[in-house]
Design an enzyme around this catalytic site. Structure first.
Site, PDB file in Angstrom:
ATOM      1  N   LYS A  97      67.210  35.580  46.712  1.00 14.39           N
ATOM      2  CA  LYS A  97      66.161  35.399  47.720  1.00 14.39           C
ATOM      3  C   LYS A  97      65.237  34.276  47.274  1.00 14.39           C
ATOM      4  O   LYS A  97      64.955  34.141  46.066  1.00 14.39           O
ATOM      5  CB  LYS A  97      65.386  36.719  47.855  1.00 14.39           C
ATOM      6  CG  LYS A  97      64.265  36.707  48.884  1.00 14.39           C
ATOM      7  CD  LYS A  97      63.608  38.087  48.955  1.00 14.39           C
ATOM      8  CE  LYS A  97      62.475  38.141  49.961  1.00 14.39           C
ATOM      9  NZ  LYS A  97      61.836  39.479  50.013  1.00 14.39           N
TER      10      LYS A  97
ATOM     11  N   SER B 278      61.810  41.568  54.594  1.00 12.60           N
ATOM     12  CA  SER B 278      61.785  40.125  54.510  1.00 12.60           C
ATOM     13  C   SER B 278      63.034  39.535  53.847  1.00 12.60           C
ATOM     14  O   SER B 278      63.279  38.343  53.995  1.00 12.60           O
ATOM     15  CB  SER B 278      60.544  39.667  53.742  1.00 12.60           C
ATOM     16  OG  SER B 278      60.592  40.139  52.403  1.00 12.60           O
TER      17      SER B 278
ATOM     18  N   SER C 240      61.254  45.570  51.921  1.00 11.86           N
ATOM     19  CA  SER C 240      62.020  44.347  52.167  1.00 11.86           C
ATOM     20  C   SER C 240      63.426  44.288  51.607  1.00 11.86           C
ATOM     21  O   SER C 240      64.173  43.373  51.955  1.00 11.86           O
ATOM     22  CB  SER C 240      61.244  43.136  51.665  1.00 11.86           C
ATOM     23  OG  SER C 240      60.294  42.794  52.614  1.00 11.86           O
TER      24      SER C 240
HETATM   25  N1  GLN Z   1      57.620  44.209  56.114  1.00 10.89           N
HETATM   26  C1  GLN Z   1      56.674  44.524  55.084  1.00 10.89           C
HETATM   27  C2  GLN Z   1      55.573  43.495  55.075  1.00 10.89           C
HETATM   28  O1  GLN Z   1      55.621  42.608  55.892  1.00 10.89           O
HETATM   29  C3  GLN Z   1      57.350  44.603  53.761  1.00 10.89           C
HETATM   30  C4  GLN Z   1      57.593  43.281  53.151  1.00 10.89           C
HETATM   31  C5  GLN Z   1      58.179  43.369  51.789  1.00 10.89           C
HETATM   32  O2  GLN Z   1      58.604  44.407  51.311  1.00 10.89           O
HETATM   33  N2  GLN Z   1      58.146  42.231  51.124  1.00 10.89           N
HETATM   34  O3  GLN Z   1      54.656  43.558  54.323  1.00 10.89           O
END
Ligand code: GLN
Length: 475
Positions: A76, A151, A175
């Site tokens: 990532k 994400s 994420s």
């Molecule tokens: N969707 C969640 C956020 O926007 C989790 C993101 C993540 O785990 N990096 O904060």
């Protein structure tokens, strides 16, 4: 290329001469080319991966290869990989190259993993759909009109579409697990501090975890084993010994399983409820104890998560100012305007919103009303969760209330987007490990994820139980 579901399968074929690291890399590169439209990768290291593959083939022949020989992975775009681009999906890190390898990345390289490329993600890991990336959105391979989740959307789609065997993502509030659920693969968020965060671009430091996305529990266990453990570069990392997860994946106990009543409430799709109930029923039939748990605190998890993470993000992201690296506005006229314009033009909408929210939350007049209060909720949640794990071995609930949604579906409504994380933020607030495994499909064939959580540092049990669960549900 043949579809491989685990490094074990690959090892067998390498041993019999049916494949080699070089052939594997060529195969994955061909798949990356065919699936280019998914936009899962922002950069591909074709030549470098091929050279490395040939090197590892020699090591295999000599019997000197590392634990991950044969494993082709993607990273990532939030993981520091020396002399490779690192942008966290953001224009503000335009043309930035990492000067060093993060600890997890270094350990993967040392174990002979082959890194095939850098994967698209939501900007600074903020998002649930991979629509917030300066590199553009990522598509779900099962239905290109739908999101892969976020994400770590590129990382999950890449494993889903066989562009690599495994991906390394990050999980601050879901994420790794949520995109894994949307793409029908496995996503593991370890205990907070199990894997060093050195070389992981910070979003919310007291939540951030590195985690693998794989097609088998064995690979998740193996990658965790390689990446976890003490590290002098991260003062928060745990020095608890790392077990040999892979060697102990048999589950032959009777488990006490709890499910949260609130995770079957309004807003959870019928198909998700049905497949989760079915999984619980399978456990009951196999002689495990399955009980409902009332967990009214669930209502407070998302608000506490978004207060604390935006507060931490506003502080973490203050370092990106256009001075030493990354994007600098060409229109700046003085110091003030350089900061303002570089940050104004460099960050995307969602990130800016969170920086502003976080700054407000930490401001003198509102700190107690929001930040301190959310910290108290976090403490309560932790205590309540620990209480549950005195009685239960696992909590089993859906990973997400719904399956993958249409691209653009939640664009105008951030709250409905945030609801995709309703069941995943709990584990990050509390620091416990959690995994998402595939659990059937909805009416239109989109995958449903089953989330299993356990107490801190219970990864061994979690992985073994997940493997068992996948076997009994034949997923
Ligand atoms: N969707 C969640 C956020 O926007 C989790 C993101 C993540 O785990 N990096 O904060």
């Amino acid at each position: 290329m043949k579809i491989y579901n685990s490094l074990n399968e690959i090892r067998v074929d390498i041993r019999t001469g049916a494949t080699s690291c070089k052939q594997l890399v060529e195969g994955y590169l061909a798949n990356i080319e065919t699936k280019k439209h998914l936009n899962a990768f922002v950069e591909i290291y074709a030549q470098e991966a091929l050279v490395k593959a040939v090197e590892i083939d020699v090591k295999i022949a000599n019997g000197t290869a590392g634990l991950l020989a044969g494993m082709v992975i993607g990273l990532k775009d939030v993981l520091c990989h020396k002399n490779h681009g690192l942008q966290a999906g953001s224009k503000i890190l335009d043309k930035f190259q990492s000067q060093f390898n993060g600890t997890a990345v270094q350990r993967l390289i040392d174990a002979d993993a082959i890194i095939i490329g850098r994967q698209n993600c939501d900007e600074f890991a903020m998002g649930s759909s991979n629509e917030n990336s300066s590199f553009g959105k990522v598509l779900n391979d099962l239905d290109n009109s739908k999101v892969p989740g976020g994400s770590s959307g590129g990382s999950a789609a890449a494993v889903q579409a066989n562009m690599c065997l495994a991906s390394i993502g990050s999980d601050t509030g879901g994420s790794v697990r949520q995109p894994a659920a949307f793409c029908g693969v496995i996503g593991l968020k370890p205990t907070y501090s199990r894997i060093s965060r050195y070389g992981l671009v910070a979003y919310a430091s007291s939540f951030d975890c590195i985690g693998p996305i794989t097609r088998s529990i064995e690979d998740a266990a193996l990658l965790l084993e390689v990446m976890a453990g003490k590290d002098e570069n991260d003062s928060t990392v745990s020095y608890t010994e790392v077990p040999n997860y892979v060697a102990n994946l048999a589950f032959d106990k009777k488990a006490k399983v709890g499910y949260l009543k609130e995770s079957f409430g309004d807003g959870v799709s019928t198909a998700t409820k049905a497949s989760t109930h079915q999984a619980l029923e399978l456990l009951r039939n196999a002689g495990h104890e399955v009980e409902e748990i009332e967990f009214p605190l669930l209502d407070y998890t998302l608000p506490a998560y978004y207060i604390l993470t935006t507060a931490e993000a506003s502080s973490n992201l203050s370092r990106f100012d256009g001075v030493k690296y990354g994007y600098r506005s060409p229109d700046a006229t003085d110091l003030q305007s350089m900061y303002k314009k570089s940050r104004g033009e460099g960050f995307g909408k969602e990130v800016k919103k969170r920086i502003m929210l976080g700054t407000f939350i930490l401001s003198a007049g509102f700190y107690d009303a929001y930040y301190s209060k959310a910290q108290k909720v976090r403490r309560l949640l932790k205590e309540e969760t620990e209480r549950i794990f005195q009685k239960f071995d696992f909590i089993v609930i859906p990973t997400t209330p719904n399956t993958a949604f249409k691209i653009g579906e939640h664009a105008g409504d951030p709250i409905s987007m945030y609801l995709a994380d309703l069941f995943t933020v709990h584990a990050n607030l509390v620091g416990i490990p959690a995994i998402s495994i595939p659990n059937g499909n909805d009416e239109v064939g989109m995958p449903i994820g089953l989330q299993i959580m356990t107490k801190s540092f219970g990864e061994q049990n979690l992985l073994a139980f997940s493997k068992y669960m996948m076997e009994i549900s034949k997923n």
